[in-house]
Design a protein around this motif. Structure first.
Motif, PDB file in Angstrom:
ATOM      1  N   GLY A  37      -1.919  -2.413  -2.929  1.00 58.79           N
ATOM      2  CA  GLY A  37      -2.838  -2.516  -1.789  1.00 58.79           C
ATOM      3  C   GLY A  37      -4.235  -2.957  -2.210  1.00 58.79           C
ATOM      4  O   GLY A  37      -5.050  -3.327  -1.364  1.00 58.79           O
TER       5      GLY A  37
ATOM      6  N   ASN B  18      -4.415  -9.696   1.090  1.00 56.71           N
ATOM      7  CA  ASN B  18      -3.279 -10.454   1.618  1.00 56.71           C
ATOM      8  C   ASN B  18      -3.515 -11.939   1.367  1.00 56.71           C
ATOM      9  O   ASN B  18      -4.647 -12.416   1.507  1.00 56.71           O
ATOM     10  CB  ASN B  18      -3.146 -10.235   3.129  1.00 56.71           C
ATOM     11  CG  ASN B  18      -2.553  -8.878   3.449  1.00 56.71           C
ATOM     12  OD1 ASN B  18      -1.877  -8.266   2.617  1.00 56.71           O
ATOM     13  ND2 ASN B  18      -2.799  -8.392   4.650  1.00 56.71           N
TER      14      ASN B  18
ATOM     15  N   SER C 246      -9.057  -6.248  -1.993  1.00 53.30           N
ATOM     16  CA  SER C 246      -8.933  -6.370  -0.547  1.00 53.30           C
ATOM     17  C   SER C 246     -10.076  -5.631   0.153  1.00 53.30           C
ATOM     18  O   SER C 246     -10.362  -4.473  -0.169  1.00 53.30           O
ATOM     19  CB  SER C 246      -7.584  -5.764  -0.127  1.00 53.30           C
ATOM     20  OG  SER C 246      -7.510  -5.719   1.260  1.00 53.30           O
TER      21      SER C 246
ATOM     22  N   THR D 134     -10.345  -4.064   2.752  1.00 54.12           N
ATOM     23  CA  THR D 134      -9.755  -3.254   3.825  1.00 54.12           C
ATOM     24  C   THR D 134      -9.852  -1.798   3.402  1.00 54.12           C
ATOM     25  O   THR D 134     -10.245  -1.487   2.269  1.00 54.12           O
ATOM     26  CB  THR D 134      -8.273  -3.612   4.004  1.00 54.12           C
ATOM     27  OG1 THR D 134      -7.639  -3.458   2.730  1.00 54.12           O
ATOM     28  CG2 THR D 134      -8.068  -5.017   4.520  1.00 54.12           C
TER      29      THR D 134
ATOM     30  N   GLN E 108       5.954 -12.509   5.855  1.00 51.42           N
ATOM     31  CA  GLN E 108       5.037 -11.797   4.970  1.00 51.42           C
ATOM     32  C   GLN E 108       5.759 -11.426   3.654  1.00 51.42           C
ATOM     33  O   GLN E 108       6.849 -10.867   3.674  1.00 51.42           O
ATOM     34  CB  GLN E 108       4.529 -10.489   5.618  1.00 51.42           C
ATOM     35  CG  GLN E 108       3.895 -10.650   6.979  1.00 51.42           C
ATOM     36  CD  GLN E 108       4.899 -10.643   8.122  1.00 51.42           C
ATOM     37  OE1 GLN E 108       6.100 -10.622   7.920  1.00 51.42           O
ATOM     38  NE2 GLN E 108       4.407 -10.697   9.346  1.00 51.42           N
TER      39      GLN E 108
ATOM     40  N   GLN F 248       6.829  -9.451   0.490  1.00 51.61           N
ATOM     41  CA  GLN F 248       6.916  -8.032   0.128  1.00 51.61           C
ATOM     42  C   GLN F 248       7.208  -7.907  -1.372  1.00 51.61           C
ATOM     43  O   GLN F 248       8.283  -8.301  -1.832  1.00 51.61           O
ATOM     44  CB  GLN F 248       8.040  -7.339   0.913  1.00 51.61           C
ATOM     45  CG  GLN F 248       7.937  -7.490   2.419  1.00 51.61           C
ATOM     46  CD  GLN F 248       6.667  -6.869   2.965  1.00 51.61           C
ATOM     47  OE1 GLN F 248       6.342  -5.727   2.652  1.00 51.61           O
ATOM     48  NE2 GLN F 248       5.926  -7.616   3.771  1.00 51.61           N
TER      49      GLN F 248
ATOM     50  N   ASN G 129      -3.489  -4.851   8.652  1.00 48.55           N
ATOM     51  CA  ASN G 129      -3.648  -5.658   7.434  1.00 48.55           C
ATOM     52  C   ASN G 129      -3.056  -4.988   6.198  1.00 48.55           C
ATOM     53  O   ASN G 129      -2.476  -5.639   5.345  1.00 48.55           O
ATOM     54  CB  ASN G 129      -5.135  -5.948   7.197  1.00 48.55           C
ATOM     55  CG  ASN G 129      -5.680  -6.848   8.273  1.00 48.55           C
ATOM     56  OD1 ASN G 129      -4.995  -7.755   8.739  1.00 48.55           O
ATOM     57  ND2 ASN G 129      -6.912  -6.587   8.712  1.00 48.55           N
ATOM     58  N   ASP G 130      -3.234  -3.652   6.108  1.00 50.70           N
ATOM     59  CA  ASP G 130      -2.804  -2.944   4.900  1.00 50.70           C
ATOM     60  C   ASP G 130      -1.322  -2.579   4.912  1.00 50.70           C
ATOM     61  O   ASP G 130      -0.700  -2.522   3.848  1.00 50.70           O
ATOM     62  CB  ASP G 130      -3.604  -1.635   4.750  1.00 50.70           C
ATOM     63  CG  ASP G 130      -4.992  -1.871   4.175  1.00 50.70           C
ATOM     64  OD1 ASP G 130      -5.162  -2.835   3.410  1.00 50.70           O
ATOM     65  OD2 ASP G 130      -5.907  -1.085   4.490  1.00 50.70           O
TER      66      ASP G 130
ATOM     67  N   SER H 144       1.143  -6.465   5.724  1.00 49.25           N
ATOM     68  CA  SER H 144       0.880  -6.654   4.285  1.00 49.25           C
ATOM     69  C   SER H 144       1.658  -7.862   3.769  1.00 49.25           C
ATOM     70  O   SER H 144       2.849  -8.022   4.039  1.00 49.25           O
ATOM     71  CB  SER H 144       1.297  -5.378   3.551  1.00 49.25           C
ATOM     72  OG  SER H 144       1.299  -5.631   2.179  1.00 49.25           O
ATOM     73  N   ASN H 145       0.963  -8.714   3.024  1.00 52.27           N
ATOM     74  CA  ASN H 145       1.540  -9.991   2.628  1.00 52.27           C
ATOM     75  C   ASN H 145       0.977 -10.376   1.264  1.00 52.27           C
ATOM     76  O   ASN H 145      -0.096 -10.973   1.178  1.00 52.27           O
ATOM     77  CB  ASN H 145       1.148 -11.026   3.705  1.00 52.27           C
ATOM     78  CG  ASN H 145       1.745 -12.391   3.457  1.00 52.27           C
ATOM     79  OD1 ASN H 145       2.627 -12.555   2.616  1.00 52.27           O
ATOM     80  ND2 ASN H 145       1.258 -13.383   4.205  1.00 52.27           N
ATOM     81  N   LYS H 146       1.635  -9.935   0.189  1.00 58.90           N
ATOM     82  CA  LYS H 146       1.117 -10.281  -1.145  1.00 58.90           C
ATOM     83  C   LYS H 146       2.235 -10.465  -2.151  1.00 58.90           C
ATOM     84  O   LYS H 146       3.218  -9.730  -2.146  1.00 58.90           O
ATOM     85  CB  LYS H 146       0.084  -9.271  -1.635  1.00 58.90           C
ATOM     86  CG  LYS H 146       0.330  -7.833  -1.290  1.00 58.90           C
ATOM     87  CD  LYS H 146      -0.953  -7.024  -1.307  1.00 58.90           C
ATOM     88  CE  LYS H 146      -1.282  -6.490   0.065  1.00 58.90           C
ATOM     89  NZ  LYS H 146      -2.634  -6.064   0.238  1.00 58.90           N
TER      90      LYS H 146
END
Ligand code: NAP
Length: 298
Positions: free
Chosen positions: A117, A121, A135, A137, A196, A198, A271-272, A276-278
């Motif tokens: 986290g 993203n 981030s 956020t 997104q 994962q 967003n978190d 979540s998109n990373k």
């Protein structure tokens, strides 16, 4: 070796303590609730992180501390819950730090949990441990403060590893269990097309990475993710084909959630968590010799 696990009663701690016991190690668990000693080989000790009280005996003979304690992020992000999510993590580390300062001990290493986290993203970037991006956020800030606090253990000149944990796949808890429950009700849902990224990890690989890190003296940041991230849609499809075919497949537009959440002051939750998109890399731990049991979702 003797391990002390904070938050050892949780999803990851439970699995990790079993792995350690099976590998011949001793395990002390720090928990907020008094527990009767059982025949699992685990020894329980009580603490209260907000009052910073702790059973001093928990550290006797301990070689490695694994820090997992923290109030769950799977809650409604009210002001007071957000405060609890951050403070529980900082207080846990401060309580251990104060004990180590006060009591003679032989701790050689602390492995502290962290989370992916911390990375912002992004549609296409790949995040390695040397990324400086944080981030902006709520969760990004929590993880930043959590890692900063863990670094105070360098005062003791002991080894420190920080595992940035991805989306843990376990049938016994976390997001995956919730997706399974929904799927078993016959519902599968994605948001905004489900593209997104994962960065997941199977719980067995994660706990093995904790053990690998201590046995092989690995210091610094380590991404705790599998080598092959998937899209949210692929994750859902995998669940549907391996567990139960849903009769209702929903694809919500992004605004369906972002608009009400922003009215409720919960934009960060989208967003978190939901959006979540990373894409996070496992290259470091693989280069150090860790072989994944579950490198891909299949
Ligand atoms: N699971 C994931 O997908 C994931 C992903 C990234 C990061 N992480 C992080 O990894 C850590 C372990 O994850 P997990 O899934 O095992 O979490 P979990 O199942 O929620 O367990 C966390 C443990 O922390 C303790 N705890 C809860 N609130 C606390 C408080 N206010 N003060 C002190 N201790 C408290 C609890 O132990 P007692 O009730 O016995 O005190 C609980 O068993 C967490 O910090 C989590 O944020 C998890």
């Amino acid at each position: 070796m003797k391990f002390l696990i904070t938050g050892g009663t949780g999803l990851i701690g439970n699995r990790l303590s079993k792995l350690l016991i099976d590998n011949g190690h001793s395990v002390n668990i720090l928990t907020r609730k008094i527990k009767n000693q059982d025949n699992s080989g685990l020894k329980y000790f009580v603490w209260n992180t907000s009052k910073k009280t702790i059973d001093n005996k928990c550290i006797d003979g301990v070689d490695v501390i694994v820090n997992l304690a923290g109030s769950s992020v799977f809650s409604l992000w009210t002001k007071s819950n957000k405060k609890m999510i951050l403070n529980s993590r900082l207080d846990a580390l401060s309580t251990i730090y104060r004990l180590m300062k006060k009591k003679k001990n032989k701790v050689k290493r602390i492995i502290s949990a962290s989370a992916i986290g911390i990375y912002p993203n992004h549609k296409s970037k790949v995040y390695y441990e040397n990324s400086n991006e944080i981030s902006e956020t709520f969760l990004g800030n929590v993880v930043y403060e959590w890692e900063k606090k863990a670094k105070i253990f360098r005062d003791f000149k002991i080894d420190l590893s920080i595992i940035r944990i991805g989306l843990v796949l376990s049938e016994k808890g976390g997001i995956f269990e919730k997706l399974l429950q929904l799927n078993n009700l016959g519902i599968s849902s994605i948001i905004d097309g489900g593209n997104q990224c994962q960065s997941w990890i199977h719980i067995d690989d994660l706990v093995n990475i904790f053990l690998f890190t201590s046995v092989n003296n690995i210091n610094g940041l380590v991404n705790g993710v599998a080598p092959n991230p998937v899209s949210f849609k692929e994750l859902q499809n995998n669940i549907s084909s391996n567990y139960k075919k849903p009769f209702l497949s929903l694809n919500f537009p992004k605004s369906f959630l972002t608009i009400p959440l922003s009215f409720l002051g919960l934009s960060d939750f989208y967003n978190d968590m939901i959006g979540s998109n990373k894409r996070v890399s496992s290259k470091k731990i693989q280069d150090l010799g860790y072989k994944f049991i579950y490198p891909s979702l299949d």
